[in-house]
Design a protein around this motif. Structure first.
Motif, short mmCIF file in Angstrom:
data_model
loop_
_atom_site.label_atom_id
_atom_site.label_comp_id
_atom_site.label_asym_id
_atom_site.label_seq_id
_atom_site.Cartn_x
_atom_site.Cartn_y
_atom_site.Cartn_z
N ASN A 121 30.93 -7.70 60.70
CA ASN A 121 30.46 -7.48 59.34
C ASN A 121 31.40 -8.16 58.33
OD1 ASN A 121 29.05 -6.56 57.14
ND2 ASN A 121 29.90 -4.50 57.19
N ILE A 122 31.27 -9.48 58.24
CA ILE A 122 32.07 -10.24 57.28
C ILE A 122 31.17 -11.26 56.58
CG2 ILE A 122 34.26 -10.03 58.53
CD1 ILE A 122 33.76 -12.86 59.62
N GLY A 123 31.55 -11.62 55.37
CA GLY A 123 30.83 -12.69 54.66
C GLY A 123 29.44 -12.34 54.20
N PHE A 124 29.16 -11.03 54.00
CA PHE A 124 27.84 -10.59 53.53
C PHE A 124 26.74 -11.19 54.39
CE2 PHE A 124 30.76 -10.51 49.88
CZ PHE A 124 30.66 -9.16 49.55
N THR A 132 32.47 -18.11 49.53
CA THR A 132 31.52 -19.07 50.09
C THR A 132 32.24 -20.25 50.73
OG1 THR A 132 29.85 -18.49 48.43
CG2 THR A 132 29.59 -20.60 49.55
N ILE A 133 33.23 -20.79 50.03
CA ILE A 133 34.00 -21.93 50.56
C ILE A 133 34.75 -21.52 51.82
CG2 ILE A 133 35.94 -23.48 50.09
CD1 ILE A 133 35.07 -23.46 47.14
N LYS A 134 35.33 -20.33 51.81
CA LYS A 134 36.09 -19.85 52.97
C LYS A 134 35.20 -19.71 54.19
CE LYS A 134 39.10 -16.04 54.43
NZ LYS A 134 39.73 -14.75 54.01
N VAL A 135 34.01 -19.14 54.00
CA VAL A 135 33.08 -18.94 55.12
C VAL A 135 32.62 -20.28 55.68
CG1 VAL A 135 30.76 -18.15 55.73
CG2 VAL A 135 32.28 -16.66 54.42
N MET A 136 32.29 -21.22 54.80
CA MET A 136 31.79 -22.51 55.26
C MET A 136 32.88 -23.30 55.97
SD MET A 136 29.14 -23.69 52.26
CE MET A 136 28.37 -24.88 53.36
N ASN A 137 34.10 -23.24 55.46
CA ASN A 137 35.21 -23.91 56.13
C ASN A 137 35.49 -23.30 57.51
OD1 ASN A 137 35.64 -25.75 54.06
ND2 ASN A 137 37.17 -24.47 53.04
N ARG A 138 35.31 -22.01 57.60
CA ARG A 138 35.56 -21.31 58.86
C ARG A 138 34.63 -21.83 59.96
NH1 ARG A 138 35.23 -14.76 59.94
NH2 ARG A 138 35.57 -14.86 62.19
N PHE A 139 33.41 -22.17 59.58
CA PHE A 139 32.44 -22.64 60.57
C PHE A 139 32.38 -24.17 60.65
CE2 PHE A 139 30.84 -18.32 59.71
CZ PHE A 139 30.75 -17.85 61.02
N GLY A 140 33.41 -24.82 60.12
CA GLY A 140 33.51 -26.26 60.32
C GLY A 140 32.87 -27.14 59.27
N PHE A 141 32.47 -26.54 58.14
CA PHE A 141 31.90 -27.33 57.05
C PHE A 141 32.99 -27.55 56.00
CE2 PHE A 141 28.34 -25.03 58.91
CZ PHE A 141 27.42 -26.04 59.09
N ASN A 142 33.35 -28.79 55.76
CA ASN A 142 34.40 -29.10 54.80
C ASN A 142 33.84 -29.11 53.39
OD1 ASN A 142 36.41 -29.50 56.82
ND2 ASN A 142 35.59 -31.55 57.22
N VAL A 143 34.26 -28.13 52.60
CA VAL A 143 33.75 -27.99 51.23
C VAL A 143 34.90 -28.17 50.25
CG1 VAL A 143 32.63 -26.45 49.61
CG2 VAL A 143 31.98 -26.40 52.02
N TYR A 182 35.34 -14.92 42.88
CA TYR A 182 35.37 -14.34 44.23
C TYR A 182 34.23 -14.87 45.09
CZ TYR A 182 34.71 -11.03 48.02
OH TYR A 182 34.51 -10.48 49.26
N ASN A 183 33.02 -14.89 44.55
CA ASN A 183 31.87 -15.39 45.30
C ASN A 183 32.06 -16.85 45.69
OD1 ASN A 183 30.46 -13.00 45.30
ND2 ASN A 183 29.24 -13.51 43.50
N LYS A 184 32.56 -17.64 44.78
CA LYS A 184 32.78 -19.06 45.05
C LYS A 184 33.82 -19.25 46.14
CE LYS A 184 33.81 -23.47 42.81
NZ LYS A 184 34.12 -24.14 41.51
N GLU A 185 34.93 -18.54 46.03
CA GLU A 185 36.00 -18.66 47.02
C GLU A 185 35.55 -18.15 48.38
OE1 GLU A 185 39.27 -16.55 45.30
OE2 GLU A 185 39.87 -18.23 44.01
#
Length: 205
Positions: free
Chosen positions: A99-102, A194-205, A189-192
């Motif tokens: 249960n992370i990242g909404f 979102t970037i953190k979640v996408m970077n975690r899964f290999g998407f460079n934002v 917070y929402n922006k940060e």
């Protein structure tokens, strides 16, 4: 109570009638998109809303689509059986995640793991509980109205066909949703996050 029960019985019937009517009205578009590939991601945080979501998924019955369901709580055996037996002609994947990242992290996970980029259209749905009467996104809403607007705007008996047409037939439309629900990122917070979640899964934002 008798009237309430009759109303509950009438709703699925009326939905089925509207579904068939719009299938006939959009028969040319349906035929045109007979080979369009569709993915549906459902983040089922509140499993009690599965039955409501299922009623909207029936509007996709004339298309080719796969379902990817993510959840963070243990689903009951009844819900799992209902999901698996929903449509034998549809591929259904059920994935348990932390249960992370909404609802964003589960979507990004499914997007990458199951290569949703290969689909022509992706429907993203997540569960919303009833809300107290208030002004949300410029609209006064209460109860399940927020949820209903979200679902009906893209998966309603008529709008499901319009949504697919808008995405497939135009290079200008990358996303379709109820107009008031399309907003800018409203907090740092929402922006940060979102970037953190996408970077975690290999998407460079």
């Amino acid at each position: 109570r008798v009237k309430s029960n009759k109303f509950k019985l009438a709703v699925p019937f009326l939905q089925a009638v509207r579904r068939k009517y719009y299938q006939f009205a959009f028969k040319k578009e349906i035929k045109k998109h007979s080979k369009t590939t569709i993915a549906v991601h459902i983040h089922l945080y509140y499993e009690e809303l599965w039955e409501e979501i299922k009623s909207y998924l029936k509007n996709l019955e004339v298309y080719r689509y796969d379902i990817y369901i993510t959840h963070t709580n243990s689903l009951s055996s009844n819900t799992i059986e209902s999901i698996k037996s929903f449509n034998k002609n549809v591929k259904i994947e059920i994935v348990h995640l932390k249960n992370i990242g909404f609802d964003l992290a589960p979507f990004i996970y499914v997007l990458k793991t199951y290569s949703l980029f290969t689909y022509d259209v992706i429907f993203k749905i997540h569960t919303k509980r009833d809300v107290k009467p208030s002004n949300y996104y410029g609209i006064f809403m209460q109860g399940g109205e927020w949820r209903s607007l979200s679902y009906k705007s893209i998966l309603g008996e008529k709008n499901v066909h319009l949504t697919i047409n808008k995405i497939v037939d135009s290079n200008k439309n990358g996303m379709v949703a109820y107009k008031n629900f399309i907003t800018d990122v409203d907090s740092t917070y929402n922006k940060e996050m979102t970037i953190k979640v996408m970077n975690r899964f290999g998407f460079n934002v």
